[in-house]
Scaffold this motif. Structure first.
Motif, PDB file in Angstrom:
ATOM      1  N   TYR A  43       0.837  -1.200   0.000  1.00  0.00           N
ATOM      2  CA  TYR A  43       0.000   0.000   0.000  1.00  0.00           C
ATOM      3  C   TYR A  43       0.874   1.253   0.000  1.00  0.00           C
ATOM      4  O   TYR A  43       0.597   2.215  -0.724  1.00  0.00           O
ATOM      5  N   TYR A  44       1.941   1.244   0.796  1.00  0.00           N
ATOM      6  CA  TYR A  44       2.828   2.405   0.855  1.00  0.00           C
ATOM      7  C   TYR A  44       3.923   2.355  -0.211  1.00  0.00           C
ATOM      8  O   TYR A  44       4.410   3.401  -0.651  1.00  0.00           O
TER       9      TYR A  44
ATOM     10  N   THR B 160      -2.949  -4.024  -2.734  1.00  0.00           N
ATOM     11  CA  THR B 160      -2.870  -3.021  -1.669  1.00  0.00           C
ATOM     12  C   THR B 160      -4.092  -3.059  -0.766  1.00  0.00           C
ATOM     13  O   THR B 160      -4.117  -2.400   0.274  1.00  0.00           O
TER      14      THR B 160
ATOM     15  N   ARG C 139      -4.276   1.492   6.645  1.00  0.00           N
ATOM     16  CA  ARG C 139      -4.281   2.269   5.403  1.00  0.00           C
ATOM     17  C   ARG C 139      -4.678   3.712   5.705  1.00  0.00           C
ATOM     18  O   ARG C 139      -5.749   3.961   6.240  1.00  0.00           O
TER      19      ARG C 139
ATOM     20  N   ALA D 113       1.546  11.253   1.927  1.00  0.00           N
ATOM     21  CA  ALA D 113       0.952  10.523   0.810  1.00  0.00           C
ATOM     22  C   ALA D 113       0.497  11.463  -0.297  1.00  0.00           C
ATOM     23  O   ALA D 113       0.109  12.601  -0.067  1.00  0.00           O
TER      24      ALA D 113
END
Length: 230
Positions: free
Chosen positions: A81-82, A120, A221, A228
């Motif tokens: 996800y990151y 993700t 998340r 982000a």
């Protein structure tokens, strides 16, 4: 960002006869294994809440306080996800002409999903559901392979590429065509029609699985951390 000066790193590695690789994988520690085992094999309320909370603390994502990634796939997908943020930032920096920005010669990742994506979302590749059934982000994925391909097409359409036993950063290695042919290398360059069709195809494929951020801090998340994209 490690990838901002990657051209220099790629060049230095090539001059030594090597290549660069960036590890985007991660792994749990003993604290994660312990909390996962207690959660799996001891029924509530016997499961050790303290171990789960300690695991969440070590994951170190704001707002994640009571959930511990249960499997290596949970850890991998949380990392992915990151990771997508890093890859997307580097991609746009490189294709927009930011000096020095590039991909490494290779990435090292935990797992790939269908179609060359990285998962993700919260549902694991084995099908285990972590969020509720109403969670629309369970199988969300990022177009990892298509992004790497798009980056390479961009490079091939804008600079000469040496095709030999190895692929090198063209700006550092190409020199003049005669010299490279004498060394057994060949200079290839995609034509305008090739570039146009490939870029169009990869743009379309990237749109199927774009960078996607959302707020679900209970499962790690976030769309506002760390710095982000939006």
């Amino acid at each position: 960002n490690y990838l901002q000066p990657a051209v220099r790193r790629n060049r230095a590695a090539a001059e030594r006869g090597g290549f660069t690789i960036m590890s985007l994988n991660t792994a749990g520690g003993g604290w994660q294994y312990e909390a996962s085992a207690l959660e799996r094999f001891l029924p509530w309320p016997l499961s050790d809440r303290r171990a789960r909370e300690e695991c969440a603390r070590r994951v170190n994502i704001p707002g994640l306080t009571g959930w511990c990634p249960q499997t290596l796939l949970d850890v991998a997908q949380l990392a992915s996800y990151y990771d997508q943020i890093v890859i997307e930032e580097a991609y746009w920096a490189a294709v927009s002409g930011t000096p020095g920005a590039a991909f490494p010669n290779a990435f090292y990742l935990d797992a790939l999903d269908y179609g060359g994506t990285i998962r993700t979302g919260t549902q694991t590749l084995f099908g285990s559901v972590r969020g509720g059934k109403e969670d629309l982000k369970q199988d969300t994925a990022y177009a990892y392979v298509d992004t790497v391909l798009a980056y390479n097409v961009y490079k091939a359409c804008n600079v000469d590429i040496i095709v030999d036993d190895h692929l090198f950063d063209a700006g550092a290695q190409a020199g003049n065509n005669t010299e490279n042919r004498e060394n057994g290398s060949w200079i290839q360059k995609l034509g305008p029609s090739d570039c146009s069709s490939l870029i169009k195809l990869l743009k379309s494929r990237r749109k199927n699985h774009p960078l996607s951020l959302w707020s679900d801090p209970k499962l790690g998340r976030r769309d506002d951390w760390p710095g982000a994209l939006h």
